[in-house]
Design an enzyme around this catalytic site. Sequence first.
Site, PDB file in Angstrom:
ATOM      1  N   CYS A 149      -3.897  -3.473 -16.523  1.00 45.14           N
ATOM      2  CA  CYS A 149      -4.467  -4.863 -16.000  1.00 45.14           C
ATOM      3  C   CYS A 149      -5.794  -4.208 -16.069  1.00 45.14           C
ATOM      4  O   CYS A 149      -5.844  -3.360 -14.247  1.00 45.14           O
ATOM      5  CB  CYS A 149      -3.502  -5.225 -15.035  1.00 45.14           C
ATOM      6  SG  CYS A 149      -1.778  -5.877 -15.796  1.00 45.14           S
ATOM      7  N   CYS A 173      -5.255  -3.838 -11.407  1.00 42.92           N
ATOM      8  CA  CYS A 173      -4.450  -2.728 -10.627  1.00 42.92           C
ATOM      9  C   CYS A 173      -4.492  -2.068 -10.360  1.00 42.92           C
ATOM     10  O   CYS A 173      -5.446  -1.344  -9.982  1.00 42.92           O
ATOM     11  CB  CYS A 173      -3.944  -2.663 -12.330  1.00 42.92           C
ATOM     12  SG  CYS A 173      -1.760  -1.052 -11.026  1.00 42.92           S
ATOM     13  N   ASP A 229      -5.975  -6.492  -4.179  1.00 43.58           N
ATOM     14  CA  ASP A 229      -6.128  -4.967  -3.403  1.00 43.58           C
ATOM     15  C   ASP A 229      -7.779  -4.084  -3.503  1.00 43.58           C
ATOM     16  O   ASP A 229      -8.605  -4.489  -4.842  1.00 43.58           O
ATOM     17  CB  ASP A 229      -5.172  -3.879  -3.706  1.00 43.58           C
ATOM     18  CG  ASP A 229      -4.075  -4.118  -3.416  1.00 43.58           C
ATOM     19  OD1 ASP A 229      -3.596  -4.321  -2.179  1.00 43.58           O
ATOM     20  OD2 ASP A 229      -2.943  -3.916  -4.354  1.00 43.58           O
ATOM     21  N   CYS A 245       2.551   1.558 -18.881  1.00 46.07           N
ATOM     22  CA  CYS A 245       2.212  -0.148 -18.696  1.00 46.07           C
ATOM     23  C   CYS A 245       2.172  -0.710 -20.498  1.00 46.07           C
ATOM     24  O   CYS A 245       1.946   0.241 -21.153  1.00 46.07           O
ATOM     25  CB  CYS A 245       1.820  -0.668 -17.784  1.00 46.07           C
ATOM     26  SG  CYS A 245       1.419  -0.283 -16.432  1.00 46.07           S
ATOM     27  N   ARG A 289      14.284   0.122   2.493  1.00 45.18           N
ATOM     28  CA  ARG A 289      13.794   0.090   0.925  1.00 45.18           C
ATOM     29  C   ARG A 289      13.123   1.151   0.092  1.00 45.18           C
ATOM     30  O   ARG A 289      12.422   1.968   1.365  1.00 45.18           O
ATOM     31  CB  ARG A 289      13.645  -1.562   0.859  1.00 45.18           C
ATOM     32  CG  ARG A 289      12.768  -1.610   0.975  1.00 45.18           C
ATOM     33  CD  ARG A 289      12.398  -3.345   1.133  1.00 45.18           C
ATOM     34  NE  ARG A 289      11.902  -4.012   1.332  1.00 45.18           N
ATOM     35  CZ  ARG A 289      11.243  -3.924   3.159  1.00 45.18           C
ATOM     36  NH1 ARG A 289      12.228  -3.690   3.648  1.00 45.18           N
ATOM     37  NH2 ARG A 289      10.015  -5.278   3.411  1.00 45.18           N
ATOM     38  N   ASP A 303      -1.691  -6.110   1.550  1.00 50.87           N
ATOM     39  CA  ASP A 303      -1.165  -4.717   1.778  1.00 50.87           C
ATOM     40  C   ASP A 303      -2.255  -4.148   2.425  1.00 50.87           C
ATOM     41  O   ASP A 303      -3.697  -4.027   2.027  1.00 50.87           O
ATOM     42  CB  ASP A 303      -1.139  -4.413  -0.006  1.00 50.87           C
ATOM     43  CG  ASP A 303      -0.044  -4.239   0.173  1.00 50.87           C
ATOM     44  OD1 ASP A 303       0.909  -2.610   1.087  1.00 50.87           O
ATOM     45  OD2 ASP A 303       1.650  -3.525  -0.664  1.00 50.87           O
ATOM     46  N   LYS A 316       3.037  -4.763   4.124  1.00 50.09           N
ATOM     47  CA  LYS A 316       1.968  -6.260   3.817  1.00 50.09           C
ATOM     48  C   LYS A 316       2.803  -6.963   4.746  1.00 50.09           C
ATOM     49  O   LYS A 316       3.823  -7.845   5.638  1.00 50.09           O
ATOM     50  CB  LYS A 316       3.023  -6.355   2.053  1.00 50.09           C
ATOM     51  CG  LYS A 316       2.860  -5.429   0.664  1.00 50.09           C
ATOM     52  CD  LYS A 316       4.244  -6.569  -0.266  1.00 50.09           C
ATOM     53  CE  LYS A 316       3.761  -5.986  -1.231  1.00 50.09           C
ATOM     54  NZ  LYS A 316       4.446  -4.576  -0.926  1.00 50.09           N
ATOM     55  N   ARG A 352       8.422   3.398   2.540  1.00 49.23           N
ATOM     56  CA  ARG A 352       7.970   2.977   4.012  1.00 49.23           C
ATOM     57  C   ARG A 352       8.468   2.376   4.918  1.00 49.23           C
ATOM     58  O   ARG A 352       8.172   2.652   5.883  1.00 49.23           O
ATOM     59  CB  ARG A 352       6.876   1.897   2.806  1.00 49.23           C
ATOM     60  CG  ARG A 352       5.745   1.318   4.025  1.00 49.23           C
ATOM     61  CD  ARG A 352       4.705   0.303   3.567  1.00 49.23           C
ATOM     62  NE  ARG A 352       3.865   0.615   2.668  1.00 49.23           N
ATOM     63  CZ  ARG A 352       3.291   0.277   1.694  1.00 49.23           C
ATOM     64  NH1 ARG A 352       3.688  -1.384   1.785  1.00 49.23           N
ATOM     65  NH2 ARG A 352       1.893   0.234   1.632  1.00 49.23           N
ATOM     66  N   TYR A 353       8.974   1.444   4.104  1.00 46.93           N
ATOM     67  CA  TYR A 353       9.954   0.288   5.499  1.00 46.93           C
ATOM     68  C   TYR A 353      11.536   1.709   5.289  1.00 46.93           C
ATOM     69  O   TYR A 353      12.042   1.756   4.122  1.00 46.93           O
ATOM     70  CB  TYR A 353      10.772  -0.648   4.765  1.00 46.93           C
ATOM     71  CG  TYR A 353       8.991  -1.165   3.980  1.00 46.93           C
ATOM     72  CD1 TYR A 353       8.822  -2.301   5.275  1.00 46.93           C
ATOM     73  CD2 TYR A 353       8.363  -1.300   2.550  1.00 46.93           C
ATOM     74  CE1 TYR A 353       7.488  -2.744   5.039  1.00 46.93           C
ATOM     75  CE2 TYR A 353       7.506  -2.474   2.776  1.00 46.93           C
ATOM     76  CZ  TYR A 353       6.504  -2.532   3.653  1.00 46.93           C
ATOM     77  OH  TYR A 353       5.761  -4.065   3.680  1.00 46.93           O
ATOM     78  N   ARG A 358      -3.082   0.631  -8.773  1.00 48.23           N
ATOM     79  CA  ARG A 358      -2.429   1.707  -9.675  1.00 48.23           C
ATOM     80  C   ARG A 358      -3.287   2.471 -10.640  1.00 48.23           C
ATOM     81  O   ARG A 358      -2.987   2.985 -11.548  1.00 48.23           O
ATOM     82  CB  ARG A 358      -0.840   1.304 -10.096  1.00 48.23           C
ATOM     83  CG  ARG A 358      -0.207   1.627  -7.858  1.00 48.23           C
ATOM     84  CD  ARG A 358       1.254   2.450  -8.371  1.00 48.23           C
ATOM     85  NE  ARG A 358       2.092   1.864  -7.324  1.00 48.23           N
ATOM     86  CZ  ARG A 358       3.340   0.669  -7.687  1.00 48.23           C
ATOM     87  NH1 ARG A 358       3.642   0.226  -8.514  1.00 48.23           N
ATOM     88  NH2 ARG A 358       3.214   0.673  -6.523  1.00 48.23           N
TER      89      ARG A 358
END
Length: 344
Positions: free
Chosen positions: A106, A109, A269, A102, A93, A306, A313, A89-90, A111
């Site tokens: 959570c 989350c 989110d 995981c 990076r 975000d 972000k 996206r950037y 995702r």
Amino acid sequence: MQGALPARAITGVDGLIRDGLVDAAGRRVLTEVGEAFRIRISPAMQQKGAEGVLAQFLPDARELNILPEELVDPIGDDAHRPVQGLTHRYPDRVILHATQTCEVYCRFCFRREAVGETGQLAEDEFLRVLAYLRDHPQIWEVILTGGDPLTLSRRRLADMLARLSEIPSVQVIRFHTRIPVVAPERITDDLVQAMQIRPAVWLVVHTNHADEITPAAEAAFRRLTRAGVPLLSQTVLLKGVNAEPDLLEQLFRALIRNRVKPYYLHHPDLAKGTGHFRLTIREGQAIMAALRGRISGTALPTYVLDIPGGHGKVPIGPDYLQEEGPGRWLVTDPQGGLHDYRDL
Ligand SMILES: *Cc1c(COP(=O)(O)O)cnc(C)c1O
Ligand code: SF4
């Protein structure tokens, strides 16, 4: 938390009932929740009496309330996917989704629909990732996330790190992980040794509550910092978990004491079925304002949103500066007092 850890992770509603973590009366609806969104609580996070910790992992009937504004890919990772496993996206990076596994799942989350027990990056996919990185030398940082990259075996991780290190333009490798708090026993000297490579390795630990910073987590932080791995943290602001100045103050102080610099405080989110965790941006700003001046500047993270749709972000305040006219500013101090400032 003291004493021996439970032997294994809890991965289903029956296990939760057996351990007295949820009421048997909720079996039917919680099973439905578990079918929609995976359940897993690592031994270290099965902390009875630590409500702020458990609330992040226990399934809740309210997760079945899917609101119209909640999106499948709330932060738009899929909008910037040049090859499988990579989000670019950037310009400088990328995010590398090394695994979808995981140690805990959570409930909030972003995702939550992508994470699951399986789904490591396949060898041919990893080769395409490496080729993409070679073709884009402006990428200087590779962010390993997931899932949780530190659920990978030490061998697999060491192999990935070694092959990433062979690309001269890759200068920084950053882990985003929850392992140092949710499974601190996995941060072995052996694993830390695998991080001693040419690119600088940074680690961002996801932690949301001071009760997660157990003596075992502190020992894990120590192993990392002693090996020269700089530590940052990211925290999700969550109603019912940590959305109070006192609780965040305890968390951020515990982190700084352990040489972990609070980096981001994320506004929650728009992940499906997470409305009961969300607060308004105004409420979040009020919490940040209460912390400013009360704890060291080093202990204060940046409060970020975000932007849905993959637009990045951005800091979301609170704002201490108001433009009154050309070069004329009104500045708010940490106590709420107002002051004039003029540009020359
Ligand atoms: C958050 C994020 C990053 C890292 O952003 P930083 O501000 O450098 O921490 C990079 N790529 C994507 C897609 C992200 O969502
Ligand atoms: S990706 Fe991170 S936030 Fe999401 S379930 Fe896994 S550990 Fe939790």
